[in-house]
Design a protein around this motif. Structure first.
Motif, PDB file in Angstrom:
ATOM      1  N   LEU A 251       0.830  -1.216   0.000  1.00 48.80           N
ATOM      2  CA  LEU A 251       0.000   0.000   0.000  1.00 48.80           C
ATOM      3  C   LEU A 251       0.859   1.258   0.000  1.00 48.80           C
ATOM      4  N   ILE A 252       1.900   1.267   0.807  1.00 47.46           N
ATOM      5  CA  ILE A 252       2.734   2.478   0.866  1.00 47.46           C
ATOM      6  C   ILE A 252       3.491   2.676  -0.434  1.00 47.46           C
ATOM      7  N   ASN A 253       3.858   1.596  -1.099  1.00 50.77           N
ATOM      8  CA  ASN A 253       4.520   1.739  -2.386  1.00 50.77           C
ATOM      9  C   ASN A 253       3.553   2.234  -3.454  1.00 50.77           C
ATOM     10  N   ARG A 254       2.296   1.843  -3.325  1.00 47.72           N
ATOM     11  CA  ARG A 254       1.318   2.252  -4.334  1.00 47.72           C
ATOM     12  C   ARG A 254       0.794   3.665  -4.102  1.00 47.72           C
ATOM     13  N   PHE A 255       0.433   3.972  -2.862  1.00 41.94           N
ATOM     14  CA  PHE A 255      -0.226   5.244  -2.572  1.00 41.94           C
ATOM     15  C   PHE A 255       0.645   6.234  -1.802  1.00 41.94           C
ATOM     16  N   GLY A 256       1.829   5.821  -1.390  1.00 41.33           N
ATOM     17  CA  GLY A 256       2.663   6.671  -0.555  1.00 41.33           C
ATOM     18  C   GLY A 256       3.348   7.842  -1.216  1.00 41.33           C
ATOM     19  N   PRO A 257       3.788   7.732  -2.481  1.00 42.84           N
ATOM     20  CA  PRO A 257       4.538   8.855  -3.054  1.00 42.84           C
ATOM     21  C   PRO A 257       3.837  10.217  -2.994  1.00 42.84           C
ATOM     22  N   PRO A 258       2.545  10.319  -3.311  1.00 46.00           N
ATOM     23  CA  PRO A 258       1.924  11.645  -3.169  1.00 46.00           C
ATOM     24  C   PRO A 258       1.934  12.146  -1.726  1.00 46.00           C
ATOM     25  N   ALA A 259       1.781  11.230  -0.780  1.00 48.14           N
ATOM     26  CA  ALA A 259       1.817  11.628   0.630  1.00 48.14           C
ATOM     27  C   ALA A 259       3.192  12.161   1.005  1.00 48.14           C
TER      28      ALA A 259
ATOM     29  N   TYR B  16      10.496   6.584  -3.843  1.00 44.48           N
ATOM     30  CA  TYR B  16      10.609   7.551  -2.750  1.00 44.48           C
ATOM     31  C   TYR B  16      11.363   8.794  -3.217  1.00 44.48           C
ATOM     32  N   LEU B  17      12.470   8.583  -3.906  1.00 41.36           N
ATOM     33  CA  LEU B  17      13.297   9.695  -4.374  1.00 41.36           C
ATOM     34  C   LEU B  17      12.511  10.594  -5.333  1.00 41.36           C
ATOM     35  N   MET B  18      11.732   9.993  -6.231  1.00 40.77           N
ATOM     36  CA  MET B  18      10.941  10.777  -7.185  1.00 40.77           C
ATOM     37  C   MET B  18       9.836  11.566  -6.486  1.00 40.77           C
ATOM     38  N   ALA B  19       9.359  11.082  -5.355  1.00 36.81           N
ATOM     39  CA  ALA B  19       8.360  11.823  -4.572  1.00 36.81           C
ATOM     40  C   ALA B  19       9.031  12.869  -3.688  1.00 36.81           C
ATOM     41  N   MET B  20      10.239  12.567  -3.259  1.00 30.29           N
ATOM     42  CA  MET B  20      10.951  13.435  -2.339  1.00 30.29           C
ATOM     43  C   MET B  20      11.494  14.696  -3.023  1.00 30.29           C
TER      44      MET B  20
ATOM     45  N   GLY C 207      10.509   4.788   5.093  1.00 27.44           N
ATOM     46  CA  GLY C 207      11.672   3.925   5.252  1.00 27.44           C
ATOM     47  C   GLY C 207      11.326   2.627   5.964  1.00 27.44           C
ATOM     48  N   ALA C 208      10.572   2.731   7.052  1.00 30.80           N
ATOM     49  CA  ALA C 208      10.211   1.543   7.826  1.00 30.80           C
ATOM     50  C   ALA C 208       9.328   0.594   7.024  1.00 30.80           C
ATOM     51  N   MET C 209       8.523   1.135   6.127  1.00 29.57           N
ATOM     52  CA  MET C 209       7.663   0.298   5.293  1.00 29.57           C
ATOM     53  C   MET C 209       8.348  -0.083   3.983  1.00 29.57           C
ATOM     54  N   ARG C 210       9.619   0.250   3.883  1.00 25.17           N
ATOM     55  CA  ARG C 210      10.466  -0.134   2.748  1.00 25.17           C
ATOM     56  C   ARG C 210       9.903   0.334   1.401  1.00 25.17           C
ATOM     57  N   MET C 211       9.478   1.616   1.370  1.00 25.44           N
ATOM     58  CA  MET C 211       9.058   2.169   0.080  1.00 25.44           C
ATOM     59  C   MET C 211      10.253   2.052  -0.863  1.00 25.44           C
ATOM     60  N   HIS C 212      10.003   1.623  -2.073  1.00 29.60           N
ATOM     61  CA  HIS C 212      11.089   1.472  -3.040  1.00 29.60           C
ATOM     62  C   HIS C 212      11.821   2.800  -3.166  1.00 29.60           C
ATOM     63  N   PHE C 213      13.138   2.743  -3.055  1.00 29.72           N
ATOM     64  CA  PHE C 213      13.923   3.973  -3.024  1.00 29.72           C
ATOM     65  C   PHE C 213      13.740   4.848  -4.263  1.00 29.72           C
TER      66      PHE C 213
END
Length: 173
Positions: free
Chosen positions: A59-67, A95-99, A86-92
């Motif tokens: 779920l965090i990998n799918r919906f997390g980047p906008p958050a 994550y980087l593209m959202a960050m 990080g704790a939910m191991r979002m693919h780096f």
């Protein structure tokens, strides 16, 4: 936060420095979260969490980047969002593209006076909570209206551009 060492510096330098500061801070937070995950996986609780942990990670990998991106415009949520990613191991890479846009947003807010606006609003809220709330609601309504109008205009343009009288279906002959 006080960045007195940036006072009187050129705008590009202030923005760049703030971008680097938030980039490093959120990277450290993300990797601390990854370390927490690695530690949890070595405990006896990992087996109990099993499927739930995997589902949360999907779920965090799918919906997390906008958050992650939006978290940069919040107070009090940003660090928790990055630690959770990080704790939910979002693919780096995800994550980087959202960050990156979030870092740009944060640096803009701090360097362009966004914090001054928040301080003014907070002082107004302390003086008159009702008035500050009404002003916030009016601003939020204006933003929502602007977004809806722009989306509708975009949808109308898309329909107009695609409406050339042809159905798009192949004609059998």
């Amino acid at each position: 936060m006080e960045y007195g060492f940036l006072e009187g510096r050129p705008m590009w330098l202030v923005y760049s420095a703030l971008f680097v500061i938030v980039f490093v801070r959120t990277q450290v937070t993300y990797w601390i979260g990854r370390g927490v995950d690695a530690g949890v996986r070595r405990t006896r609780y990992a087996a109990r969490l099993g499927g739930r942990l995997e589902r949360a990670q999907r779920l965090i990998n799918r919906f997390g980047p906008p958050a992650i991106t939006v978290s940069y415009a919040t107070w009090g949520v940003q660090t928790a969002a990055h630690l959770a990613a990080g704790a939910m191991r979002m693919h780096f890479p995800r994550y980087l593209m959202a960050m990156l846009p979030g870092c740009a947003l944060w640096a803009a807010i701090y360097s362009l006076g966004g914090m001054a606006v928040l301080v003014v609003w907070w002082n107004a809220f302390l003086s008159s909570p009702a008035l500050a709330t009404i002003v916030s609601l009016v601003v939020a309504a204006a933003v929502v209206t602007l977004v809806v109008v722009r989306r509708r205009r975009g949808a109308v343009r898309a329909v107009s551009a695609g409406d050339d009288g042809a159905s798009g279906d192949p004609v059998s002959t």
